[in-house]
Design a protein around this motif. Structure first.
Motif, PDB file in Angstrom:
ATOM      1  N   LYS A 102      -9.653   1.859  -8.078  1.00  0.00           N
ATOM      2  CA  LYS A 102      -9.248   1.048  -6.944  1.00  0.00           C
ATOM      3  C   LYS A 102      -8.308   1.792  -6.000  1.00  0.00           C
ATOM      4  O   LYS A 102      -8.186   1.437  -4.828  1.00  0.00           O
ATOM      5  CB  LYS A 102      -8.550  -0.222  -7.446  1.00  0.00           C
ATOM      6  CG  LYS A 102      -9.452  -1.153  -8.243  1.00  0.00           C
ATOM      7  CD  LYS A 102      -8.678  -2.374  -8.720  1.00  0.00           C
ATOM      8  CE  LYS A 102      -9.570  -3.308  -9.510  1.00  0.00           C
ATOM      9  NZ  LYS A 102      -8.805  -4.495 -10.016  1.00  0.00           N
ATOM     10  N   GLY A 103      -7.612   2.799  -6.528  1.00  0.00           N
ATOM     11  CA  GLY A 103      -6.683   3.569  -5.716  1.00  0.00           C
ATOM     12  C   GLY A 103      -7.248   4.939  -5.388  1.00  0.00           C
ATOM     13  O   GLY A 103      -8.460   5.117  -5.285  1.00  0.00           O
ATOM     14  N   THR A 104      -6.346   5.932  -5.245  1.00  0.00           N
ATOM     15  CA  THR A 104      -6.817   7.280  -4.950  1.00  0.00           C
ATOM     16  C   THR A 104      -7.663   7.823  -6.100  1.00  0.00           C
ATOM     17  O   THR A 104      -7.393   7.529  -7.276  1.00  0.00           O
ATOM     18  CB  THR A 104      -5.637   8.237  -4.699  1.00  0.00           C
ATOM     19  OG1 THR A 104      -6.145   9.559  -4.440  1.00  0.00           O
ATOM     20  CG2 THR A 104      -4.687   8.296  -5.875  1.00  0.00           C
ATOM     21  N   PRO A 164       7.344  13.316  -3.329  1.00  0.00           N
ATOM     22  CA  PRO A 164       6.966  12.008  -2.773  1.00  0.00           C
ATOM     23  C   PRO A 164       5.562  11.614  -3.239  1.00  0.00           C
ATOM     24  O   PRO A 164       4.739  12.467  -3.551  1.00  0.00           O
ATOM     25  CB  PRO A 164       6.990  12.253  -1.255  1.00  0.00           C
ATOM     26  CG  PRO A 164       7.845  13.453  -1.057  1.00  0.00           C
ATOM     27  CD  PRO A 164       7.628  14.306  -2.272  1.00  0.00           C
ATOM     28  N   TRP A 165       5.285  10.332  -3.240  1.00  0.00           N
ATOM     29  CA  TRP A 165       4.000   9.813  -3.693  1.00  0.00           C
ATOM     30  C   TRP A 165       3.282   9.058  -2.577  1.00  0.00           C
ATOM     31  O   TRP A 165       2.321   9.575  -1.973  1.00  0.00           O
ATOM     32  CB  TRP A 165       4.226   8.923  -4.911  1.00  0.00           C
ATOM     33  CG  TRP A 165       3.017   8.210  -5.455  1.00  0.00           C
ATOM     34  CD1 TRP A 165       1.710   8.371  -5.075  1.00  0.00           C
ATOM     35  CD2 TRP A 165       3.007   7.235  -6.494  1.00  0.00           C
ATOM     36  NE1 TRP A 165       0.891   7.547  -5.806  1.00  0.00           N
ATOM     37  CE2 TRP A 165       1.662   6.833  -6.701  1.00  0.00           C
ATOM     38  CE3 TRP A 165       3.997   6.651  -7.277  1.00  0.00           C
ATOM     39  CZ2 TRP A 165       1.296   5.885  -7.644  1.00  0.00           C
ATOM     40  CZ3 TRP A 165       3.639   5.702  -8.232  1.00  0.00           C
ATOM     41  CH2 TRP A 165       2.300   5.331  -8.418  1.00  0.00           C
ATOM     42  N   GLY A 172      -4.500  12.880  -2.221  1.00  0.00           N
ATOM     43  CA  GLY A 172      -5.444  11.972  -1.591  1.00  0.00           C
ATOM     44  C   GLY A 172      -4.814  10.797  -0.884  1.00  0.00           C
ATOM     45  O   GLY A 172      -5.497   9.843  -0.499  1.00  0.00           O
ATOM     46  N   MET A 173      -3.489  10.836  -0.688  1.00  0.00           N
ATOM     47  CA  MET A 173      -2.795   9.681  -0.120  1.00  0.00           C
ATOM     48  C   MET A 173      -3.023   9.540   1.378  1.00  0.00           C
ATOM     49  O   MET A 173      -3.083   8.428   1.903  1.00  0.00           O
ATOM     50  CB  MET A 173      -1.289   9.782  -0.408  1.00  0.00           C
ATOM     51  CG  MET A 173      -0.939   9.815  -1.885  1.00  0.00           C
ATOM     52  SD  MET A 173      -1.660   8.438  -2.809  1.00  0.00           S
ATOM     53  CE  MET A 173      -0.921   7.053  -1.970  1.00  0.00           C
ATOM     54  N   LYS A 174      -3.133  10.658   2.066  1.00  0.00           N
ATOM     55  CA  LYS A 174      -3.304  10.593   3.518  1.00  0.00           C
ATOM     56  C   LYS A 174      -4.707  10.075   3.835  1.00  0.00           C
ATOM     57  O   LYS A 174      -5.704  10.611   3.393  1.00  0.00           O
ATOM     58  CB  LYS A 174      -3.092  11.973   4.137  1.00  0.00           C
ATOM     59  CG  LYS A 174      -2.897  11.945   5.640  1.00  0.00           C
ATOM     60  CD  LYS A 174      -2.529  13.320   6.166  1.00  0.00           C
ATOM     61  CE  LYS A 174      -2.276  13.272   7.667  1.00  0.00           C
ATOM     62  NZ  LYS A 174      -1.942  14.600   8.213  1.00  0.00           N
ATOM     63  N   GLY A 175      -4.779   9.019   4.611  1.00  0.00           N
ATOM     64  CA  GLY A 175      -6.070   8.477   5.012  1.00  0.00           C
ATOM     65  C   GLY A 175      -6.667   7.488   4.031  1.00  0.00           C
ATOM     66  O   GLY A 175      -7.834   7.103   4.176  1.00  0.00           O
ATOM     67  N   ARG A 180      -7.079   0.655  -1.036  1.00  0.00           N
ATOM     68  CA  ARG A 180      -6.695   1.687  -2.004  1.00  0.00           C
ATOM     69  C   ARG A 180      -5.186   1.964  -1.938  1.00  0.00           C
ATOM     70  O   ARG A 180      -4.552   2.240  -2.964  1.00  0.00           O
ATOM     71  CB  ARG A 180      -7.503   2.964  -1.775  1.00  0.00           C
ATOM     72  CG  ARG A 180      -8.976   2.820  -2.148  1.00  0.00           C
ATOM     73  CD  ARG A 180      -9.740   4.133  -2.062  1.00  0.00           C
ATOM     74  NE  ARG A 180     -11.148   3.951  -2.362  1.00  0.00           N
ATOM     75  CZ  ARG A 180     -11.672   3.957  -3.595  1.00  0.00           C
ATOM     76  NH1 ARG A 180     -10.877   4.133  -4.643  1.00  0.00           N
ATOM     77  NH2 ARG A 180     -12.965   3.780  -3.781  1.00  0.00           N
ATOM     78  N   LYS A 181      -4.617   1.910  -0.744  1.00  0.00           N
ATOM     79  CA  LYS A 181      -3.174   2.103  -0.607  1.00  0.00           C
ATOM     80  C   LYS A 181      -2.419   0.991  -1.338  1.00  0.00           C
ATOM     81  O   LYS A 181      -1.399   1.250  -2.000  1.00  0.00           O
ATOM     82  CB  LYS A 181      -2.790   2.121   0.876  1.00  0.00           C
ATOM     83  CG  LYS A 181      -1.317   2.437   1.159  1.00  0.00           C
ATOM     84  CD  LYS A 181      -0.992   3.884   0.816  1.00  0.00           C
ATOM     85  CE  LYS A 181       0.450   4.239   1.191  1.00  0.00           C
ATOM     86  NZ  LYS A 181       0.635   4.386   2.642  1.00  0.00           N
ATOM     87  N   LYS A 182      -2.929  -0.236  -1.248  1.00  0.00           N
ATOM     88  CA  LYS A 182      -2.281  -1.352  -1.937  1.00  0.00           C
ATOM     89  C   LYS A 182      -2.298  -1.160  -3.452  1.00  0.00           C
ATOM     90  O   LYS A 182      -1.347  -1.548  -4.155  1.00  0.00           O
ATOM     91  CB  LYS A 182      -2.958  -2.677  -1.554  1.00  0.00           C
ATOM     92  CG  LYS A 182      -2.566  -3.193  -0.174  1.00  0.00           C
ATOM     93  CD  LYS A 182      -3.099  -4.594   0.062  1.00  0.00           C
ATOM     94  CE  LYS A 182      -2.663  -5.122   1.434  1.00  0.00           C
ATOM     95  NZ  LYS A 182      -1.191  -5.223   1.529  1.00  0.00           N
ATOM     96  N   GLU A 183      -3.357  -0.554  -3.963  1.00  0.00           N
ATOM     97  CA  GLU A 183      -3.420  -0.291  -5.398  1.00  0.00           C
ATOM     98  C   GLU A 183      -2.359   0.732  -5.806  1.00  0.00           C
ATOM     99  O   GLU A 183      -1.716   0.594  -6.854  1.00  0.00           O
ATOM    100  CB  GLU A 183      -4.814   0.199  -5.785  1.00  0.00           C
ATOM    101  CG  GLU A 183      -4.952   0.683  -7.219  1.00  0.00           C
ATOM    102  CD  GLU A 183      -4.660  -0.382  -8.279  1.00  0.00           C
ATOM    103  OE1 GLU A 183      -4.521  -0.011  -9.457  1.00  0.00           O
ATOM    104  OE2 GLU A 183      -4.582  -1.577  -7.938  1.00  0.00           O
ATOM    105  N   GLU A 184      -2.159   1.761  -4.988  1.00  0.00           N
ATOM    106  CA  GLU A 184      -1.104   2.737  -5.285  1.00  0.00           C
ATOM    107  C   GLU A 184       0.270   2.070  -5.214  1.00  0.00           C
ATOM    108  O   GLU A 184       1.156   2.369  -6.021  1.00  0.00           O
ATOM    109  CB  GLU A 184      -1.179   3.918  -4.309  1.00  0.00           C
ATOM    110  CG  GLU A 184      -2.464   4.724  -4.397  1.00  0.00           C
ATOM    111  CD  GLU A 184      -2.728   5.268  -5.792  1.00  0.00           C
ATOM    112  OE1 GLU A 184      -1.860   5.981  -6.333  1.00  0.00           O
ATOM    113  OE2 GLU A 184      -3.801   4.959  -6.362  1.00  0.00           O
TER     114      GLU A 184
END
Length: 415
Positions: A102-104, A164-165, A172-175, A180-184
């Motif tokens: 669900k995330g990165t 940083p996370w 894979g955080m950028k974009g 998926r960002k909400k899962e992180e």
């Protein structure tokens, strides 16, 4: 006689795995073992057993017990190969991860949860373990560790953010899509609400995490800065430099986004070559890095780019006149491992970076020179060095940044 305390550390690429990700906790483990603690370390199997960590010898101690678990993340995806079959398999694994996660999908601890949690149960049940330390990146495993607080509420969970996370340029955080960002973010909330203590090497990162926790979490952890450090055992005897040369040395990663800083150095060198060929002829810049194929300085005879040399870098730094610190915009506040490792050499720094915590620290403590879009000029800096007219505090107190003293600060966080 007091029963020795047992500590559990989860560090995905702990030595003998290669990579900088194991250095911080290899050193802490070494010092804690010297202090009498029994250290139990859960790590992942190495990708390549032939390439071992620079810090493997640091973790050879009768009080350090290492448990290696199989990686579940597809190697063909984390370490892709150029042949046709590998490219097909890479695309297949990418699709599978996108469906499954669900995330990165760029987190190498994906799939590790069951074996990690089972090993944690085994160790916490077998030994009197209260203090559990987990360090990221990778990040998903920190959430898997945090889940264990429900099963073992007595543990003092210390979580170490080495980088940083959520706002990182990598992992894979950028974009990431909103979902998926909400899962992180969910993972980070789980971690911050279950950890007893959150630490990081950087004041700005610790402050950001504390604020994020205040804004998003129902329960608040304790937050501390635990800087990087130098290990006196790594140091070599200072070597006299050749007076007919002026040697600058850089050791470590050429970070993502560093192109602007490298381009500035290149342009300054071209200008120096044109305006002061005598000084240019004396100059030697030695770079030891993971990206030794970088072409930025092609044609500039004063620059040589080499592959990393492990602990031999300390001999190279000892023989140099100046320690180069090159940091991109997103790293301008990071006093990195290499920064602290260089402190005991009592060599001036040349920091190529926009203004931030690193330039501030160097300027305020008279530890060297700053070169960026608003400060310094390469030729002027070199002339000041060769003439000996620059201010440099050779008596700066480095002891707060020794491995022993920083480890004592870590021990203060134990229960």
């Amino acid at each position: 006689m007091k029963t020795p305390e047992h500590i559990l550390i989860i560090n995905y690429d702990f030595p003998p795995n290669e990579g900088i990700g194991g250095r911080r906790w290899a050193k802490f483990s070494k010092q804690l073992a010297i202090e009498g603690y029994h250290i139990h370390v859960i790590k992942a199997d190495a990708v390549n057993d032939k390439n071992i960590s620079t810090w493997s010898s640091d973790v050879i101690h009768e009080n350090i017990h290492i448990y290696s678990l199989p990686r579940k993340y597809p190697i063909i995806f984390s370490h892709p190969k150029p042949d046709l079959i590998s490219r097909v398999m890479y695309r297949f694994q990418k699709l599978r991860l996108e469906i499954q996660e669900k995330g990165t999908i760029y987190d190498i601890s994906i799939g590790w949860k069951n074996s990690l949690q089972q090993k944690m149960r085994e160790l916490i049940s077998s030994y009197p373990i209260v203090n559990v330390i987990a360090t990221g990146a990778p990040w998903k495993m920190l959430a898997d560790v945090a889940e264990m607080k429900t099963e073992f509420p007595q543990i003092n969970l210390i979580v170490d953010y080495r980088d940083p996370w959520l706002n990182a340029l990598n992992y894979g955080m950028k974009g990431l899509s909103t979902g998926r960002k909400k899962e992180e973010e969910r993972k980070q909330t789980l971690i911050l609400e279950n950890a007893s203590v959150i630490i990081s090497p950087y004041a700005y990162l610790t402050a950001e995490l504390k604020q994020w926790s205040a804004d998003h979490c129902k329960q608040q952890s304790h937050f501390e800065v635990l800087t990087h450090f130098f290990d006196p055992d790594d140091l070599t005897k200072s070597i006299a430099t050749k007076r007919d040369q002026l040697t600058l040395i850089y050791g470590g990663d050429l970070y993502q986004g560093i192109e602007k800083e490298l381009e500035q150095i290149k342009n300054e060198l071209l200008e120096l070559k044109e305006n002061n060929p005598t000084l240019y002829a004396k100059l030697r810049i030695k770079i030891f890095t993971n990206k030794h194929g970088d072409k930025t300085f092609e044609g500039l005879t004063c620059v040589e780019i080499n592959a990393g040399v492990g602990k031999l870098i300390f001999s190279e730094m000892s023989a140099a006149d100046v320690i180069l610190i090159i940091l991109p915009q997103n790293k301008r506040n990071d006093r990195t491992t290499k920064f602290f490792e260089s402190l005991p050499l009592r060599k001036p720094f040349m920091v190529v970076s926009e203004s931030g915590e690193v330039t501030k620290f160097v300027s305020e403590n008279k530890l060297g020179f700053i070169l960026n879009s608003t400060e310094g000029k390469f030729e002027t800096i070199l002339q000041n060095i060769t003439s000996g007219t620059h201010e440099f505090d050779a008596e700066f107190d480095i002891q707060p940044y020794s491995l022993k003293n920083v480890t004592r600060k870590l021990m203060d966080l134990f229960k």
